[in-house]
Scaffold this active site. Sequence first.
Site, PDB file in Angstrom:
ATOM      1  N   SER A 480     -85.457 -53.690 -15.244  1.00  0.00           N
ATOM      2  CA  SER A 480     -84.762 -53.262 -16.455  1.00  0.00           C
ATOM      3  C   SER A 480     -83.684 -52.252 -16.058  1.00  0.00           C
ATOM      4  O   SER A 480     -83.938 -51.327 -15.288  1.00  0.00           O
ATOM      5  CB  SER A 480     -85.757 -52.608 -17.420  1.00  0.00           C
ATOM      6  OG  SER A 480     -85.095 -52.124 -18.568  1.00  0.00           O
ATOM      7  N   SER A 552     -88.656 -61.065 -15.516  1.00  0.00           N
ATOM      8  CA  SER A 552     -89.532 -62.060 -14.855  1.00  0.00           C
ATOM      9  C   SER A 552     -90.108 -61.481 -13.564  1.00  0.00           C
ATOM     10  O   SER A 552     -89.727 -61.886 -12.467  1.00  0.00           O
ATOM     11  CB  SER A 552     -88.778 -63.362 -14.582  1.00  0.00           C
ATOM     12  OG  SER A 552     -87.530 -63.158 -13.975  1.00  0.00           O
TER      13      SER A 552
END
Length: 641
Positions: A480, A552
């Site tokens: 992120s 992911s």
Amino acid sequence: MREHAGEEPIYQTEALIAEDIEEYLAQHQNKELLRFITCGSVDDGKSTLIGRLLYDSKMIFEDQLAALEADSKKSGTQGQEIDFALLVDGLAAEREQGITIDVAYRFFATEKRKFIVADTPGHEQYTRNMVTGASTADAAVILVDARKGILVQTRRHSYLAHLLGIKHLILAVNKMDLIDFNQQSFDAIVKEYAEFAEEIGIETFTAIPISGFKGDNITAAPSIHTPWYKGPSLVHHLENIEIAATAAQENAFRMPVQWVNRPNLDFRGFSGLVSSGSIKAGDPVRVVPSGKTSIVKTIVTMDGDQDEAVAGQSVTLTLDDEIDCSRGDVIAAADDPPEVSDQFEATIVWMSEEALKPGRGYWLKLATQTVSASVQEPKYEINVNTMEHLAAKTLELNAIGVAEVHTDKPIVFEPYTKSAELGGFILIDKITNATVAAGMLHFSLRRADNVHWQPTTITREEHALLKNQTPRVLWFTGLSGSGKSTIANEVEKSLNLMNRHTFLLDGDNVRHGLNKDLGFTEADRIENIRRVGEVAKLMTDAGLIVLTAFISPFRAERKMVREMLPDGEFIEIFVDTPLEVAEERDVKGLYKKARSGKLKNFTGIDSPYESPESPEIRVNTVEMTPAEAAEYIVRQIMPLK
């Protein structure tokens, strides 16, 4: 072997070896082989019993016996007498603690039969070891300490043996010498066990009072101490148990194909081990799953052609017709073929220290078939001590549960209760190649039979040709704050200017609709990626270039999506940004929340990120601006026709 009640067993093999070694070897080679396990509670005397069997069957050499006598004085638990358990407890930790940890396999033989015995551990934390030993066994000797009676571990191992399809159970009430061979105590133990056995579906068992240390009722029965016992000795009973391979000969013919044998242009045969039934030259057969039929032309072995093959034999079959048949297929009786399905209910024994990840892709190996499979959230976990069904979201090490299993393509199977070969499977981690579970199929789910592929006229190739491009999935992965979404958006803008047909699936956007029901646990993350992968696959079928921007974090799920697509259509793009840089950016304030404990399961903080090992493209956002990274990616993937 001649048996005399209350006397030492007298074996004849030693004399035959001295007189005619070749005759002895010929007799030995043709003996049947029985595999059995010993199991029970801790310190019930499993290793001592096996040591006694080795000793009585003259399967230890003089130097081994001398070493055993010396070790007995040093590490033994029987004072100055021989401690037979030391013949089996090979690990230093086992000898120091006086327990069994690993599965120990030992061989011995009598006049009538050869044996391989697996000494399995009694501790609950070694349940997977016990399952390993039991998976190939024809019989189970369940030991009970006569002083303690039926214990929790006795029940657990009996349940596991029954679960794994072992039909011949022997309740060996051991250490009878320590209760003065009291018949009333023996009868009480047998009565209690019979009540429990009926509860879990065990139809028959054989109870024998023994002393592994003293040798009572091991090779001869009744011993002088148990005149009240009217049954067989342990060895006599083992010598007369029906072997599974023999029983399997009565079932319908099945042979999983291991290898297509084609040494030259004039010979094409199908090699494998006959798992059940029998077959003769001229018999009709069906190849499953294709359903093609033919006639057996010849049955080829190393010793030449033969008229018939039965369960337990490895043979090569040639057929009258040139039909498609390859490794993983099953050649079966034409009028009684096995089932084919891709969705099942199964019992699963979890054998990995890393818990089951529902929805994650694993390799499933069943007979000679290997397919990709996923396990759904368990319906329930089984408390093997109480037989209770417990709610469970996953399975931990040594746990046993019932769950649905989905495979990526139909496989040939039979229920485990009917065929261990076509109903038993293992699961393998795709990343580490470690075996993580063993399982037993119950039945095919009804919906698997009622849902079929509907053929369509326009193919994915025609969709792509209409758009004048090759479909691709550009899979952006990274922490992120690494810049995945920003770079993916820049790449799509560039492709759009080049008249390419694209669609961008962004992690945040997808969670507003398609995946709004999912959280951020490991299981939900896996399901999140599975759904996105399926959507991306549908979009490539429509001829699109699909860009996906998702953290992911797990390699297994990225690999799962790669395997959904044709070779070359999955392009993994690693947006490589150090954690400290991503955290410093923290555009959405998520790292701050995670550090304060307000946001759980956040990747990089309290949930792992597994970096790609060999991505097709890697961009470093510390060294590149988003625009530069996008330009580099477009140059790498062009031309996209």
